[in-house]
Scaffold this active site. Sequence first.
Site, PDB file in Angstrom:
ATOM      1  N   ASP A  65      -2.532   6.672  -4.573  1.00 56.95           N
ATOM      2  CA  ASP A  65      -3.215   5.709  -3.697  1.00 56.95           C
ATOM      3  C   ASP A  65      -4.475   6.294  -3.061  1.00 56.95           C
ATOM      4  O   ASP A  65      -4.726   7.501  -3.143  1.00 56.95           O
ATOM      5  CB  ASP A  65      -2.250   5.210  -2.608  1.00 56.95           C
ATOM      6  CG  ASP A  65      -1.443   6.328  -1.958  1.00 56.95           C
ATOM      7  OD1 ASP A  65      -1.861   7.491  -2.052  1.00 56.95           O
ATOM      8  OD2 ASP A  65      -0.394   6.040  -1.367  1.00 56.95           O
TER       9      ASP A  65
ATOM     10  N   ASN B  34       9.207   3.828   7.021  1.00 55.49           N
ATOM     11  CA  ASN B  34       9.644   2.449   6.764  1.00 55.49           C
ATOM     12  C   ASN B  34      10.085   2.238   5.315  1.00 55.49           C
ATOM     13  O   ASN B  34      10.267   1.099   4.884  1.00 55.49           O
ATOM     14  CB  ASN B  34       8.526   1.453   7.121  1.00 55.49           C
ATOM     15  CG  ASN B  34       7.278   1.646   6.275  1.00 55.49           C
ATOM     16  OD1 ASN B  34       7.249   2.476   5.371  1.00 55.49           O
ATOM     17  ND2 ASN B  34       6.238   0.865   6.560  1.00 55.49           N
TER      18      ASN B  34
ATOM     19  N   HIS C  56       8.351   3.089   2.607  1.00 56.11           N
ATOM     20  CA  HIS C  56       7.319   2.859   1.593  1.00 56.11           C
ATOM     21  C   HIS C  56       7.256   4.028   0.609  1.00 56.11           C
ATOM     22  O   HIS C  56       7.578   5.167   0.948  1.00 56.11           O
ATOM     23  CB  HIS C  56       5.950   2.535   2.203  1.00 56.11           C
ATOM     24  CG  HIS C  56       5.238   3.662   2.853  1.00 56.11           C
ATOM     25  ND1 HIS C  56       4.321   3.475   3.861  1.00 56.11           N
ATOM     26  CD2 HIS C  56       5.268   4.999   2.666  1.00 56.11           C
ATOM     27  CE1 HIS C  56       3.820   4.623   4.234  1.00 56.11           C
ATOM     28  NE2 HIS C  56       4.376   5.566   3.535  1.00 56.11           N
TER      29      HIS C  56
ATOM     30  N   GLU D 237       4.401  -1.185   0.969  1.00 57.96           N
ATOM     31  CA  GLU D 237       5.045  -1.437   2.252  1.00 57.96           C
ATOM     32  C   GLU D 237       6.220  -2.407   2.059  1.00 57.96           C
ATOM     33  O   GLU D 237       6.323  -3.083   1.034  1.00 57.96           O
ATOM     34  CB  GLU D 237       4.016  -2.043   3.219  1.00 57.96           C
ATOM     35  CG  GLU D 237       2.800  -1.149   3.489  1.00 57.96           C
ATOM     36  CD  GLU D 237       3.083   0.014   4.433  1.00 57.96           C
ATOM     37  OE1 GLU D 237       4.239   0.491   4.511  1.00 57.96           O
ATOM     38  OE2 GLU D 237       2.134   0.468   5.099  1.00 57.96           O
TER      39      GLU D 237
END
Length: 243
Positions: free
Chosen positions: A67, A136, A138, A143
């Site tokens: 990313d 979280n 990811h 996400e």
Amino acid sequence: MKVIVVENYDEVSQEASQLVEEKVKGNGELVLGLATGSTPLGLYENLIDGHKTRNISYENVKTINLDEYLGLEKTHPASYNAFMYETLFKHVDVNLDQTYIPNGVPESAEEECARYEEVIDSIGPVGLQILGIGTNGHIGFNEPGTDPESLTHVVELNASTREDNARFFDSLDEVPTHAITMGIKSILKSEQIILMASGKSKADAIKTLLDSKENVNPDFPASYLWTHNDVTLIVDKDAYSQV
Ligand code: PGA
């Protein structure tokens, strides 16, 4: 999913670097999927050490990253292009022309996503993909809520992710709001995946991951790793402490 629990961060890094080096030694033309963030830093230090002291060569290895932030030039110190150059690429003999990271300032983000997915398919499959995990759940910047069929795409970063990553910027305001990330499907195209996790801040995420085998779901993107047949989780005792 194979789970390896070790004592501490140094041992997580050691285990991961041994697996990477074995792969590189077995296949000099490996396509190595790389991650950014704090977790792989020790791995990259070990790989640099292996290159300098044990002649492990990356000359014919291709690397591809997960990313990049949208809006950051390659030269921005918090860009993932700069991160990879500073923490790994400049210290080993990798050919920079064979390192792939999304362009954070494309004319068209949509076209850049399509181009990047084509890169994955043309140089791939990734032989070994390194992953960290967000608090979280990811993976990459996928996400909660991400479609498991997703290919490389633009994401809006969650508030928690921006806060987690604010330490790399002067202030929270400077953390980009969007990024380009390989999708869940792009990541799962890899032949082998190593997920690294260290520290108490990851303990809830690791518990949720290990509990999600029978409940793979988009609210916890890392749960999709259960659908892949060659994933190794390398985790230290602190990150494993809620299991
Ligand atoms: P970290 O990030 O390694 O900085 O904890 C992991 C991730 O967000 O994937």
